[in-house]
Design a protein around this motif. Structure first.
Motif, PDB file in Angstrom:
ATOM      1  N   PRO A 174       0.810  -1.226   0.000  1.00 43.10           N
ATOM      2  CA  PRO A 174       0.000   0.000   0.000  1.00 43.10           C
ATOM      3  C   PRO A 174       0.841   1.273   0.000  1.00 43.10           C
ATOM      4  CG  PRO A 174      -0.869  -1.586   1.583  1.00 43.10           C
ATOM      5  CD  PRO A 174       0.439  -2.133   1.098  1.00 43.10           C
ATOM      6  N   GLN A 175       2.047   1.219   0.563  1.00 43.36           N
ATOM      7  CA  GLN A 175       2.926   2.384   0.597  1.00 43.36           C
ATOM      8  C   GLN A 175       3.831   2.474  -0.632  1.00 43.36           C
ATOM      9  OE1 GLN A 175       4.930   2.245   4.471  1.00 43.36           O
ATOM     10  NE2 GLN A 175       3.461   3.766   5.193  1.00 43.36           N
ATOM     11  N   GLY A 176       3.739   1.483  -1.526  1.00 46.61           N
ATOM     12  CA  GLY A 176       4.490   1.546  -2.762  1.00 46.61           C
ATOM     13  C   GLY A 176       5.964   1.248  -2.641  1.00 46.61           C
ATOM     14  N   GLU A 177       6.349   0.433  -1.648  1.00 51.32           N
ATOM     15  CA  GLU A 177       7.772   0.140  -1.452  1.00 51.32           C
ATOM     16  C   GLU A 177       8.135  -1.318  -1.700  1.00 51.32           C
ATOM     17  OE1 GLU A 177       8.669   1.416   2.491  1.00 51.32           O
ATOM     18  OE2 GLU A 177       8.453   3.552   2.015  1.00 51.32           O
ATOM     19  N   ARG A 178       7.140  -2.178  -1.868  1.00 57.38           N
ATOM     20  CA  ARG A 178       7.400  -3.608  -2.035  1.00 57.38           C
ATOM     21  C   ARG A 178       6.419  -4.203  -3.045  1.00 57.38           C
ATOM     22  NH1 ARG A 178      10.870  -2.208   1.010  1.00 57.38           N
ATOM     23  NH2 ARG A 178      11.692  -3.197   2.892  1.00 57.38           N
ATOM     24  N   VAL A 179       6.822  -5.349  -3.616  1.00 53.87           N
ATOM     25  CA  VAL A 179       5.933  -6.202  -4.396  1.00 53.87           C
ATOM     26  C   VAL A 179       6.166  -7.627  -3.921  1.00 53.87           C
ATOM     27  CG1 VAL A 179       5.246  -6.995  -6.685  1.00 53.87           C
ATOM     28  CG2 VAL A 179       6.137  -4.681  -6.406  1.00 53.87           C
ATOM     29  N   TRP A 180       5.072  -8.357  -3.667  1.00 51.89           N
ATOM     30  CA  TRP A 180       5.192  -9.760  -3.243  1.00 51.89           C
ATOM     31  C   TRP A 180       4.599 -10.646  -4.344  1.00 51.89           C
ATOM     32  CZ3 TRP A 180       3.422  -5.940   0.168  1.00 51.89           C
ATOM     33  CH2 TRP A 180       4.330  -5.612   1.189  1.00 51.89           C
ATOM     34  N   ILE A 181       5.421 -11.532  -4.871  1.00 50.17           N
ATOM     35  CA  ILE A 181       5.036 -12.361  -6.015  1.00 50.17           C
ATOM     36  C   ILE A 181       4.823 -13.803  -5.564  1.00 50.17           C
ATOM     37  CG2 ILE A 181       5.673 -13.125  -8.321  1.00 50.17           C
ATOM     38  CD1 ILE A 181       7.578 -10.769  -8.481  1.00 50.17           C
ATOM     39  N   ALA A 182       3.656 -14.360  -5.901  1.00 45.84           N
ATOM     40  CA  ALA A 182       3.343 -15.750  -5.557  1.00 45.84           C
ATOM     41  C   ALA A 182       3.655 -16.644  -6.744  1.00 45.84           C
ATOM     42  CB  ALA A 182       1.878 -15.881  -5.165  1.00 45.84           C
ATOM     43  N   ASN A 183       4.699 -17.439  -6.616  1.00 45.25           N
ATOM     44  CA  ASN A 183       5.081 -18.394  -7.660  1.00 45.25           C
ATOM     45  C   ASN A 183       4.423 -19.740  -7.358  1.00 45.25           C
ATOM     46  OD1 ASN A 183       7.127 -16.854  -9.299  1.00 45.25           O
ATOM     47  ND2 ASN A 183       8.063 -16.663  -7.280  1.00 45.25           N
ATOM     48  N   THR A 184       3.466 -20.109  -8.191  1.00 45.66           N
ATOM     49  CA  THR A 184       2.631 -21.272  -7.904  1.00 45.66           C
ATOM     50  C   THR A 184       3.429 -22.574  -7.861  1.00 45.66           C
ATOM     51  OG1 THR A 184       0.680 -20.243  -8.863  1.00 45.66           O
ATOM     52  CG2 THR A 184       0.674 -22.636  -8.721  1.00 45.66           C
ATOM     53  N   ARG A 185       4.167 -22.870  -8.922  1.00 48.31           N
ATOM     54  CA  ARG A 185       4.786 -24.193  -9.027  1.00 48.31           C
ATOM     55  C   ARG A 185       6.055 -24.337  -8.203  1.00 48.31           C
ATOM     56  NH1 ARG A 185       3.382 -25.004 -15.472  1.00 48.31           N
ATOM     57  NH2 ARG A 185       1.149 -25.321 -15.114  1.00 48.31           N
ATOM     58  N   SER A 186       6.761 -23.249  -7.958  1.00 50.63           N
ATOM     59  CA  SER A 186       7.925 -23.330  -7.067  1.00 50.63           C
ATOM     60  C   SER A 186       7.521 -23.121  -5.610  1.00 50.63           C
ATOM     61  CB  SER A 186       8.996 -22.312  -7.475  1.00 50.63           C
ATOM     62  OG  SER A 186       8.460 -21.016  -7.540  1.00 50.63           O
ATOM     63  N   LYS A 187       6.236 -22.822  -5.358  1.00 51.64           N
ATOM     64  CA  LYS A 187       5.647 -22.748  -4.013  1.00 51.64           C
ATOM     65  C   LYS A 187       6.355 -21.727  -3.123  1.00 51.64           C
ATOM     66  CE  LYS A 187       4.612 -27.701  -4.334  1.00 51.64           C
ATOM     67  NZ  LYS A 187       4.825 -29.043  -3.720  1.00 51.64           N
ATOM     68  N   ASN A 188       6.665 -20.564  -3.676  1.00 49.80           N
ATOM     69  CA  ASN A 188       7.315 -19.542  -2.857  1.00 49.80           C
ATOM     70  C   ASN A 188       6.741 -18.161  -3.151  1.00 49.80           C
ATOM     71  OD1 ASN A 188       8.495 -19.480  -5.457  1.00 49.80           O
ATOM     72  ND2 ASN A 188      10.451 -18.728  -4.690  1.00 49.80           N
ATOM     73  N   VAL A 189       6.756 -17.319  -2.113  1.00 43.41           N
ATOM     74  CA  VAL A 189       6.390 -15.910  -2.246  1.00 43.41           C
ATOM     75  C   VAL A 189       7.672 -15.105  -2.147  1.00 43.41           C
ATOM     76  CG1 VAL A 189       5.088 -13.975  -1.299  1.00 43.41           C
ATOM     77  CG2 VAL A 189       4.117 -16.283  -1.222  1.00 43.41           C
ATOM     78  N   VAL A 190       7.982 -14.361  -3.206  1.00 43.20           N
ATOM     79  CA  VAL A 190       9.240 -13.618  -3.297  1.00 43.20           C
ATOM     80  C   VAL A 190       8.970 -12.126  -3.147  1.00 43.20           C
ATOM     81  CG1 VAL A 190      11.142 -13.009  -4.840  1.00 43.20           C
ATOM     82  CG2 VAL A 190      10.342 -15.372  -4.720  1.00 43.20           C
ATOM     83  N   THR A 191       9.861 -11.441  -2.428  1.00 44.96           N
ATOM     84  CA  THR A 191       9.732 -10.004  -2.203  1.00 44.96           C
ATOM     85  C   THR A 191      10.670  -9.222  -3.115  1.00 44.96           C
ATOM     86  OG1 THR A 191       9.330 -10.484   0.147  1.00 44.96           O
ATOM     87  CG2 THR A 191       9.758  -8.188  -0.448  1.00 44.96           C
ATOM     88  N   LEU A 192      10.132  -8.199  -3.783  1.00 49.41           N
ATOM     89  CA  LEU A 192      10.933  -7.260  -4.557  1.00 49.41           C
ATOM     90  C   LEU A 192      10.768  -5.866  -3.957  1.00 49.41           C
ATOM     91  CD1 LEU A 192      10.184  -8.230  -8.280  1.00 49.41           C
ATOM     92  CD2 LEU A 192      12.051  -9.028  -6.831  1.00 49.41           C
ATOM     93  N   THR A 193      11.819  -5.073  -4.011  1.00 45.76           N
ATOM     94  CA  THR A 193      11.709  -3.682  -3.598  1.00 45.76           C
ATOM     95  C   THR A 193      11.188  -2.855  -4.772  1.00 45.76           C
ATOM     96  OG1 THR A 193      13.995  -3.213  -4.237  1.00 45.76           O
ATOM     97  CG2 THR A 193      13.594  -3.879  -1.946  1.00 45.76           C
ATOM     98  N   LEU A 194      10.618  -1.701  -4.454  1.00 46.79           N
ATOM     99  CA  LEU A 194      10.074  -0.812  -5.468  1.00 46.79           C
ATOM    100  C   LEU A 194      10.432   0.623  -5.099  1.00 46.79           C
ATOM    101  CD1 LEU A 194       8.278  -0.279  -7.950  1.00 46.79           C
ATOM    102  CD2 LEU A 194       6.301  -0.310  -6.413  1.00 46.79           C
TER     103      LEU A 194
END
Length: 352
Positions: free
Chosen positions: A307-327
């Motif tokens: 909501p503050q525009g500083e992160r993105v969290w990506i849900a990778n279905t087949r590798s079963k992981n949620v990855v964090t990116l900075t923005l």
């Protein structure tokens, strides 16, 4: 006029910074719902899980109550989240009437619309004042109605009486009218995209009458201008969501979101590209690629914006992981180094 008034309210309302996201809600195909605590924007060790008993698809949240809606294979389930005690409580569930794929609540949280990819249909469920879903009261589509073939998402117009449904198999975005008293659905038109593009998801700009539709099969973003209070769409242009020089076949775009301030659009590709792209949205609505990053996994089905525009969290279905990116404030995506390993294939991630 309705859209103009809504835009005016957005600009005249006092500016309040959005609170930072404190946790992620993650749903999985094995029926498990998880709350993952965030520490400085990264997934921490505190995880609360609940087994809801049927494969989960997409998630939604109530705009004012601490309730998460989990769409299963047969039911829409309401779960209360108590952040203070870090606990889940199942409140109730309702039969959807169709095999659901995506769910979205209207701005007033009186109705939930469910799209069904397999049945090519949309179902409307009442939501009580307490936030509980009720049995479906309206439905449109089905095997004999090709207008909603492979309906993949529901996106509400800000006014709450129109809904948009990207129908991947019909190469169009259906425009449905929702009766505010009965929940009855009626056909209000459609916006066509290029044949074979396969519209999967879409996003509305928060302050301009613009819509951006993501084509799964073509990995393109088609932009539209909304007119007549959202009832008529005019196509404006198309942008490739693949990197320049990408030659591999079979890459599929899957999810699209716009930042809360309306400055950036983000769209993700599944394998073999497995990347997320950030686009700056110009004053005329044109898209300009700013940055592109790996999703850090395989088959990114959904992602969530901070909501503050500083992160993105990506849900990778087949590798079963949620990855964090900075923005960054300029739309530059970067590696954050934080990830969370799910117990099963992930169907959806939300940040709250």
């Amino acid at each position: 006029m309705q859209w103009i008034l809504l835009v005016a309210v957005l600009f005249l309302a006092p500016s309040r910074p959005a609170p930072p996201a404190s946790h992620l809600f993650v749903s999985c195909g094995d029926g498990s719902l998880h709350s993952v605590a965030l520490v400085n924007g990264l997934p921490g060790d505190s995880v609360v899980s609940l087994d809801l008993g049927e494969p989960l698809r997409f998630l939604a949240t109530h705009p004012s109550l601490p309730i998460v809606y989990a769409l299963g294979s047969e039911h829409l389930m309401a779960v209360r989240w108590n952040q203070a005690s870090a606990t889940f409580e199942t409140l109730g569930k309702a039969l959807v009437g169709i095999s659901g794929t995506h769910v979205a609540l209207d701005p007033s949280a009186r109705w939930a619309l469910v799209a069904s990819y397999g049945e090519g249909a949309v179902s409307c469920l009442p939501i009580s004042a307490e936030g509980l879903p009720q049995a479906a009261v309206g439905r449109m589509g089905g095997s004999e109605d090709k207008r909603l073939t492979r309906a993949h998402q529901v996106c509400w117009h800000p006014g709450g009486e129109l809904a948009y449904v990207p129908a991947l198999g019909a190469d169009q975005v259906a425009i449905l009218s929702v009766d505010p008293k009965s929940g009855a659905l009626t056909w209000a038109g459609a916006a066509a995209v290029a044949a074979g593009s396969g519209p999967r998801h879409m996003a509305l700009h928060p302050s301009q009458p613009w819509a951006f539709v993501l084509g799964e099969h073509s990995s393109t973003i088609t932009s539209f201008t909304l007119q007549e209070e959202g009832k008529r769409w005019s196509r404006r242009g198309q942008t490739s969501n693949l990197s320049e020089g990408f030659t591999e076949s079979g890459s599929r775009s899957s999810d699209i979101h716009i930042s809360a301030d309306g400055g950036f659009l983000f769209a993700v590709n599944r394998e073999p590209a497995n990347d997320l792209t950030a686009y700056a949205i110009g004053e005329d609505g044109a898209l300009r690629e700013v940055s592109r990053r790996s999703t850090g996994g395989i088959h990114a089905r959904t992602f969530a914006l901070d909501p503050q525009g500083e992160r993105v969290w990506i849900a990778n279905t087949r590798s079963k992981n949620v990855v964090t990116l900075t923005l960054s404030k300029t739309g530059e995506l970067g590696e954050a180094g934080g990830s969370w390993e799910a117990p099963a294939e992930i169907s959806c991630v939300l940040a709250r």
